[in-house]
Design an enzyme around this catalytic site. Sequence first.
Site, PDB file in Angstrom:
ATOM      1  N   ASP A 189      -7.673   7.791  -5.790  1.00  0.00           N
ATOM      2  CA  ASP A 189      -8.198   6.328  -6.002  1.00  0.00           C
ATOM      3  C   ASP A 189      -9.801   6.564  -6.012  1.00  0.00           C
ATOM      4  O   ASP A 189     -10.404   6.256  -3.991  1.00  0.00           O
ATOM      5  CB  ASP A 189      -8.096   5.153  -5.150  1.00  0.00           C
ATOM      6  CG  ASP A 189      -8.265   4.008  -5.220  1.00  0.00           C
ATOM      7  OD1 ASP A 189      -9.485   3.874  -5.985  1.00  0.00           O
ATOM      8  OD2 ASP A 189      -7.418   3.054  -5.692  1.00  0.00           O
ATOM      9  N   HIS A 194     -14.854   1.978  -1.403  1.00  0.00           N
ATOM     10  CA  HIS A 194     -14.310   2.658  -0.576  1.00  0.00           C
ATOM     11  C   HIS A 194     -14.888   3.686  -0.100  1.00  0.00           C
ATOM     12  O   HIS A 194     -15.212   4.620   1.535  1.00  0.00           O
ATOM     13  CB  HIS A 194     -13.150   2.662  -0.982  1.00  0.00           C
ATOM     14  CG  HIS A 194     -11.787   2.105  -1.761  1.00  0.00           C
ATOM     15  ND1 HIS A 194     -11.503   1.144  -0.267  1.00  0.00           N
ATOM     16  CD2 HIS A 194     -11.845   1.933  -2.703  1.00  0.00           C
ATOM     17  CE1 HIS A 194     -10.411  -0.033  -1.118  1.00  0.00           C
ATOM     18  NE2 HIS A 194     -10.659   1.008  -2.360  1.00  0.00           N
ATOM     19  N   ILE A 209     -14.817  -0.864   2.812  1.00  0.00           N
ATOM     20  CA  ILE A 209     -13.267  -0.799   3.445  1.00  0.00           C
ATOM     21  C   ILE A 209     -11.955   0.392   2.724  1.00  0.00           C
ATOM     22  O   ILE A 209     -11.818   0.912   2.576  1.00  0.00           O
ATOM     23  CB  ILE A 209     -12.511  -2.209   2.865  1.00  0.00           C
ATOM     24  CG1 ILE A 209     -12.489  -2.305   1.337  1.00  0.00           C
ATOM     25  CG2 ILE A 209     -13.195  -2.622   3.572  1.00  0.00           C
ATOM     26  CD1 ILE A 209     -12.215  -3.569   0.705  1.00  0.00           C
ATOM     27  N   GLY A 212      -6.476   0.407   0.133  1.00  0.00           N
ATOM     28  CA  GLY A 212      -5.104  -1.129  -0.082  1.00  0.00           C
ATOM     29  C   GLY A 212      -3.738   0.021   0.086  1.00  0.00           C
ATOM     30  O   GLY A 212      -2.689  -0.119   1.175  1.00  0.00           O
TER      31      GLY A 212
END
Length: 286
Positions: A189, A194, A209, A212
Amino acid sequence: MPINYDKLVNWPIPPVEQNLTKRDTILYALGVGLGADPVDENQLKFVYEPHLQALPTMAIILGYAGPWHANPDTGITRSHVVHGEQGLRIHEALPVEGALVGVTKVVGVVDKGKDKGALVMTECTVSDKASKQTICTLTSTSFCRADGGFGGPSGPVRPVHAIPERAPDDVCDLPTLPQAALIYRLSGDYNPLHAEPAYARKAGFRMPILHGRCTFSVAGHALLKTCCGYDPARFKSMEGRFSSPVYPGETIRTEMWRDGNAVSFRSTVPARGVTVLNNGRAEIAQ
């Protein structure tokens, strides 16, 4: 360009062939935080080759279709997409290496209204390429924060799993590394949200961040450790709803409620007093 409901719900996502290697299996586990104690043999078996096993939550990176929604023709604003929900069900023991095929399809699109965003639900079936045996089934919901109000249906939306009101039966704190997102992204990903500070600020976050899927996997580690004694064969399914982002370096606390084979769970970041993963439910074999 706004979302076109008929076009998006029938979006052709090409099948993904994945040649999984032991290195991939180890890298995923390291990105999730396994090996934090390098002499803990319970964790070592997920990051060292001789008796290597796959973390159950590694299912969520198998046959991964990637950022298919980044195609501008979908009408989705990629910079404002966050992971809403994730689920997995394991049908056969996850391999540590081998040729796999993932088939992903859109199973729902929900318009929450102007300025309220949209939900896009997908399902992925991962199979062994040679035998065609189904290994796991994955479900995911993306929250497209900038794309509501396109005139699509407002449902159906599956009801959330309720967390018990009593005190949790178990609590497990697991730290994340400051560089956790930079490691985890190597499992497939590569969303700049990120990794790139300027991109994260554009999306409304003070810094990149944690994925998830990585937050979900840390909660899965807590379940595996606390409820399965690090035995992946007992881990059958897991699902949860993301409620707030995690910043790399934060400690994630997972609270668990046992009810026979079912475990309800919720994850928080105690340092900020926020719930980051909620309405969780896992199935654990006894």
